[in-house]
Motif scaffolding. Structure first.
Motif, PDB file in Angstrom:
ATOM      1  N   LEU A 107       0.834  -1.206   0.000  1.00 56.46           N
ATOM      2  CA  LEU A 107       0.000   0.000   0.000  1.00 56.46           C
ATOM      3  C   LEU A 107       0.867   1.253   0.000  1.00 56.46           C
ATOM      4  O   LEU A 107       0.569   2.220  -0.690  1.00 56.46           O
ATOM      5  CB  LEU A 107      -0.921   0.004   1.225  1.00 56.46           C
ATOM      6  CG  LEU A 107      -2.081  -0.972   1.193  1.00 56.46           C
ATOM      7  CD1 LEU A 107      -2.828  -0.929   2.517  1.00 56.46           C
ATOM      8  CD2 LEU A 107      -3.019  -0.673   0.046  1.00 56.46           C
ATOM      9  N   ASN A 108       1.943   1.233   0.750  1.00 60.51           N
ATOM     10  CA  ASN A 108       2.849   2.373   0.818  1.00 60.51           C
ATOM     11  C   ASN A 108       3.484   2.622  -0.541  1.00 60.51           C
ATOM     12  O   ASN A 108       3.585   3.757  -0.995  1.00 60.51           O
ATOM     13  CB  ASN A 108       3.919   2.105   1.885  1.00 60.51           C
ATOM     14  CG  ASN A 108       4.682   3.348   2.255  1.00 60.51           C
ATOM     15  OD1 ASN A 108       4.287   4.445   1.901  1.00 60.51           O
ATOM     16  ND2 ASN A 108       5.786   3.176   2.944  1.00 60.51           N
ATOM     17  N   THR A 109       3.897   1.555  -1.217  1.00 60.96           N
ATOM     18  CA  THR A 109       4.515   1.685  -2.534  1.00 60.96           C
ATOM     19  C   THR A 109       3.496   2.201  -3.549  1.00 60.96           C
ATOM     20  O   THR A 109       3.814   3.071  -4.358  1.00 60.96           O
ATOM     21  CB  THR A 109       5.072   0.317  -2.989  1.00 60.96           C
ATOM     22  OG1 THR A 109       5.998  -0.130  -2.010  1.00 60.96           O
ATOM     23  CG2 THR A 109       5.765   0.427  -4.323  1.00 60.96           C
ATOM     24  N   ASP A 110       2.269   1.670  -3.512  1.00 63.28           N
ATOM     25  CA  ASP A 110       1.232   2.128  -4.439  1.00 63.28           C
ATOM     26  C   ASP A 110       0.908   3.594  -4.206  1.00 63.28           C
ATOM     27  O   ASP A 110       0.738   4.357  -5.159  1.00 63.28           O
ATOM     28  CB  ASP A 110      -0.042   1.293  -4.271  1.00 63.28           C
ATOM     29  CG  ASP A 110       0.155  -0.139  -4.750  1.00 63.28           C
ATOM     30  OD1 ASP A 110       1.135  -0.377  -5.470  1.00 63.28           O
ATOM     31  OD2 ASP A 110      -0.664  -1.004  -4.386  1.00 63.28           O
ATOM     32  N   THR A 111       0.846   4.009  -2.957  1.00 65.07           N
ATOM     33  CA  THR A 111       0.553   5.404  -2.639  1.00 65.07           C
ATOM     34  C   THR A 111       1.656   6.310  -3.155  1.00 65.07           C
ATOM     35  O   THR A 111       1.387   7.361  -3.731  1.00 65.07           O
ATOM     36  CB  THR A 111       0.383   5.583  -1.114  1.00 65.07           C
ATOM     37  OG1 THR A 111      -0.615   4.680  -0.658  1.00 65.07           O
ATOM     38  CG2 THR A 111      -0.014   6.991  -0.772  1.00 65.07           C
ATOM     39  N   LYS A 112       2.915   5.902  -2.968  1.00 65.30           N
ATOM     40  CA  LYS A 112       4.027   6.716  -3.476  1.00 65.30           C
ATOM     41  C   LYS A 112       3.978   6.813  -4.988  1.00 65.30           C
ATOM     42  O   LYS A 112       4.243   7.867  -5.561  1.00 65.30           O
ATOM     43  CB  LYS A 112       5.366   6.113  -3.031  1.00 65.30           C
ATOM     44  CG  LYS A 112       5.683   6.339  -1.578  1.00 65.30           C
ATOM     45  CD  LYS A 112       7.027   5.748  -1.215  1.00 65.30           C
ATOM     46  CE  LYS A 112       7.319   5.947   0.255  1.00 65.30           C
ATOM     47  NZ  LYS A 112       8.584   5.326   0.652  1.00 65.30           N
ATOM     48  N   GLY A 113       3.629   5.712  -5.661  1.00 65.73           N
ATOM     49  CA  GLY A 113       3.521   5.740  -7.114  1.00 65.73           C
ATOM     50  C   GLY A 113       2.421   6.671  -7.585  1.00 65.73           C
ATOM     51  O   GLY A 113       2.596   7.417  -8.554  1.00 65.73           O
ATOM     52  N   LEU A 114       1.270   6.658  -6.907  1.00 71.45           N
ATOM     53  CA  LEU A 114       0.171   7.547  -7.273  1.00 71.45           C
ATOM     54  C   LEU A 114       0.550   9.006  -7.059  1.00 71.45           C
ATOM     55  O   LEU A 114       0.262   9.865  -7.890  1.00 71.45           O
ATOM     56  CB  LEU A 114      -1.076   7.205  -6.452  1.00 71.45           C
ATOM     57  CG  LEU A 114      -1.787   5.908  -6.813  1.00 71.45           C
ATOM     58  CD1 LEU A 114      -2.876   5.613  -5.797  1.00 71.45           C
ATOM     59  CD2 LEU A 114      -2.370   5.998  -8.203  1.00 71.45           C
ATOM     60  N   ILE A 115       1.213   9.290  -5.946  1.00 69.29           N
ATOM     61  CA  ILE A 115       1.629  10.664  -5.664  1.00 69.29           C
ATOM     62  C   ILE A 115       2.641  11.124  -6.696  1.00 69.29           C
ATOM     63  O   ILE A 115       2.543  12.230  -7.239  1.00 69.29           O
ATOM     64  CB  ILE A 115       2.190  10.779  -4.233  1.00 69.29           C
ATOM     65  CG1 ILE A 115       1.063  10.578  -3.218  1.00 69.29           C
ATOM     66  CG2 ILE A 115       2.872  12.127  -4.023  1.00 69.29           C
ATOM     67  CD1 ILE A 115       1.536  10.451  -1.795  1.00 69.29           C
TER      68      ILE A 115
END
Length: 55
Positions: free
Chosen positions: A37-45
């Motif tokens: 989830l942390n990696t996906d959030t960073k990618g979206l940001i």
């Protein structure tokens, strides 16, 4: 006689060992879910920041 949490043939695991194994499993699953989830959030940001920078 000690009651075992898991018994299969000659394999016997005590209650403490069964709890430790289950706890390690839960912790590892939670770790990987949070990491993904942390990696996906960073990618979206990062992708949204790049889109605003291109304008």
């Amino acid at each position: 006689m000690t009651h075992f949490a898991f018994r299969y043939g000659n394999l016997e695991i005590s209650n403490l060992s069964a709890v430790a194994i289950a706890l390690i499993g839960v912790v590892s699953i939670v770790f990987f879910v949070v990491a993904s989830l942390n990696t996906d959030t960073k990618g979206l940001i990062d992708s949204s920041v790049q889109k605003f920078d291109d304008d």
